[in-house]
Design a protein around this motif. Structure first.
Motif, PDB file in Angstrom:
ATOM      1  N   TYR A 129       0.795  -1.218   0.000  1.00 44.50           N
ATOM      2  CA  TYR A 129       0.000   0.000   0.000  1.00 44.50           C
ATOM      3  C   TYR A 129       0.834   1.278   0.000  1.00 44.50           C
ATOM      4  CZ  TYR A 129      -4.145  -2.868   0.798  1.00 44.50           C
ATOM      5  OH  TYR A 129      -5.157  -3.778   0.663  1.00 44.50           O
ATOM      6  N   VAL A 153      -5.586  -2.521  -3.475  1.00 49.41           N
ATOM      7  CA  VAL A 153      -4.905  -1.384  -2.870  1.00 49.41           C
ATOM      8  C   VAL A 153      -5.765  -0.855  -1.730  1.00 49.41           C
ATOM      9  CG1 VAL A 153      -3.714  -0.721  -5.006  1.00 49.41           C
ATOM     10  CG2 VAL A 153      -5.975   0.216  -4.516  1.00 49.41           C
ATOM     11  N   ALA A 155      -8.431   1.222   0.023  1.00 54.17           N
ATOM     12  CA  ALA A 155      -9.711   1.623  -0.568  1.00 54.17           C
ATOM     13  C   ALA A 155      -9.708   3.083  -1.006  1.00 54.17           C
ATOM     14  CB  ALA A 155     -10.843   1.374   0.433  1.00 54.17           C
ATOM     15  N   ALA A 158      -7.847   3.301  -4.211  1.00 57.40           N
ATOM     16  CA  ALA A 158      -8.657   2.731  -5.289  1.00 57.40           C
ATOM     17  C   ALA A 158      -9.656   3.762  -5.809  1.00 57.40           C
ATOM     18  CB  ALA A 158      -9.397   1.495  -4.788  1.00 57.40           C
ATOM     19  N   ASP A 159     -10.289   4.471  -4.897  1.00 54.68           N
ATOM     20  CA  ASP A 159     -11.267   5.485  -5.302  1.00 54.68           C
ATOM     21  C   ASP A 159     -10.599   6.618  -6.063  1.00 54.68           C
ATOM     22  OD1 ASP A 159     -13.387   4.110  -4.199  1.00 54.68           O
ATOM     23  OD2 ASP A 159     -13.258   5.136  -2.272  1.00 54.68           O
ATOM     24  N   ARG A 185     -13.481   0.697  -9.841  1.00 55.03           N
ATOM     25  CA  ARG A 185     -13.424  -0.109  -8.620  1.00 55.03           C
ATOM     26  C   ARG A 185     -14.390  -1.277  -8.771  1.00 55.03           C
ATOM     27  NH1 ARG A 185     -13.721   1.944  -2.301  1.00 55.03           N
ATOM     28  NH2 ARG A 185     -14.597   0.047  -1.426  1.00 55.03           N
ATOM     29  N   THR A 188     -14.710  -4.743  -2.746  1.00 56.29           N
ATOM     30  CA  THR A 188     -14.179  -4.359  -1.438  1.00 56.29           C
ATOM     31  C   THR A 188     -13.666  -5.603  -0.734  1.00 56.29           C
ATOM     32  OG1 THR A 188     -15.746  -2.518  -1.283  1.00 56.29           O
ATOM     33  CG2 THR A 188     -14.727  -3.272   0.771  1.00 56.29           C
ATOM     34  N   SER A 202      -9.525  -2.203   2.179  1.00 55.66           N
ATOM     35  CA  SER A 202      -8.902  -2.509   0.894  1.00 55.66           C
ATOM     36  C   SER A 202      -9.966  -2.617  -0.196  1.00 55.66           C
ATOM     37  CB  SER A 202      -8.124  -3.825   0.984  1.00 55.66           C
ATOM     38  OG  SER A 202      -7.183  -3.789   2.033  1.00 55.66           O
ATOM     39  N   LEU A 204     -10.485  -3.515  -4.741  1.00 59.00           N
ATOM     40  CA  LEU A 204      -9.937  -3.975  -6.013  1.00 59.00           C
ATOM     41  C   LEU A 204     -10.219  -2.936  -7.093  1.00 59.00           C
ATOM     42  CD1 LEU A 204     -11.207  -7.668  -5.914  1.00 59.00           C
ATOM     43  CD2 LEU A 204      -8.859  -6.904  -5.540  1.00 59.00           C
ATOM     44  N   VAL A 205      -9.199  -2.668  -7.891  1.00 56.68           N
ATOM     45  CA  VAL A 205      -9.347  -1.768  -9.034  1.00 56.68           C
ATOM     46  C   VAL A 205      -9.011  -2.533 -10.302  1.00 56.68           C
ATOM     47  CG1 VAL A 205      -8.650   0.400 -10.112  1.00 56.68           C
ATOM     48  CG2 VAL A 205      -8.658   0.196  -7.633  1.00 56.68           C
TER      49      VAL A 205
END
Length: 299
Positions: A129, A153, A155, A158-159, A185, A188, A202, A204-205
């Protein structure tokens, strides 16, 4: 291959393996080891890998996600910075999947410019991270064979990667990721699937490669404009880019020539607009680009 839980590493096995290796997860390397088989298979499923596809993984750690990728039939090359972990992971994979196509590269991912074997078409990783955005952007830059990326990554990060113009979290990571890909994204991940459990959520992207903007400006010049535009987010582009163009008046002329309102802020622009602004910059001034609050995306 049958989806048996014994094929992957569980919580007890992760702790036992770490204990035998004398490994204590460190914040410096961003180590939080994934130990939930269901989460591993969820990630692999979302990645949509094809049998035999060449996949690069960054920061495999003890091999939890690696085993899931191998189980899915991928050809995996893993980049691991920790020599103890790099030395162990090949043995872990060999013990559970003796016929797998797997290689490990002992290196900092930021230093890797070539990889053994066929060019990878996918990057799937639980990224450390503390360096997630620089690693992601560097891999996209250096390996244009990558067609898609699925990374776990923080959260919040990711956003920001997937943010769209006009949102408060849109910034350097958003624009630079958009140079290479379209991002969204896609999931979660709970904290309890890691050891040790991180102090942040965390996510996922998923990123799909696209053609970069059609522009005469080189990528480095466009990124310099992006860095400068977001160095002080509350400033208008006329003010924010004054140093880069030599004066506020010169910046205004350049912005109008690029078809951009000098009174707007960087957070409202798409990457193509930043590229048009960069085309108005004949020579980069011999100075360091300002460092912004979005500095994790400065590469």
């Amino acid at each position: 291959m049958n989806e048996t839980s014994s094929a992957l590493l569980g919580p007890a096995e992760i702790r036992d393996l770490a204990g035998r290796l004398g490994v204590r997860p460190t914040k410096t390397l961003g180590q939080n080891f994934l130990h939930d088989g269901g989460t591993v298979r969820k990630i692999v499923r979302i990645a949509g890998l094809k049998p035999g596809e060449r996949v690069v993984e960054v920061g495999p750690g003890l091999g939890s996600l690696t085993l899931g990728l191998v189980e899915a039939g991928a050809s995996v090359v893993a980049i691991e910075i920790d020599p103890v972990l790099a030395g162990q992971i090949a043995a872990t994979v060999q013990a559970r999947f003796p016929d797998s196509d797997f290689e490990v590269v002992l290196s900092d991912a930021m230093d890797v410019t070539t990889l053994p074997g066929a060019p990878p078409t996918a990057l799937v990783a639980n990224l450390p991270y503390n360096v997630a955005v620089p690693v992601l952007l560097t891999m996209l830059q250096r390996f244009d064979s990558l067609e898609r990326v699925l990374v776990m990554v923080q959260a919040e990060v990711a956003d920001r990667i997937a943010a769209v113009p006009g949102s408060k979290i849109y910034g350097i990571p958003s624009v630079k990721a958009a140079w290479y890909t379209s991002a969204r994204r896609v999931g979660t991940i709970g904290r309890n699937v890691f050891w040790p459990a991180p102090n942040v959520d965390s996510a996922l992207v998923y990123l799909e490669r696209r053609e970069p903007p059609s522009t005469t400006a080189p990528r480095e010049r466009v990124f310099a404009v992006v860095d400068t535009a977001f160095a002080q987010r509350r400033k208008t582009l006329r003010a924010a880019l004054a140093g880069l163009f030599g004066s506020g008046a010169a910046a205004e002329v350049a912005l109008r020539a690029a078809g951009v309102d000098p009174g707007v802020r960087g957070e409202t622009l798409v990457v193509e607009q930043f590229a048009r602004i960069a085309e108005q910059l004949p020579d980069l001034p011999d100075r360091v680009t300002p460092v912004s609050d979005d500095a994790e995306g400065a590469r």
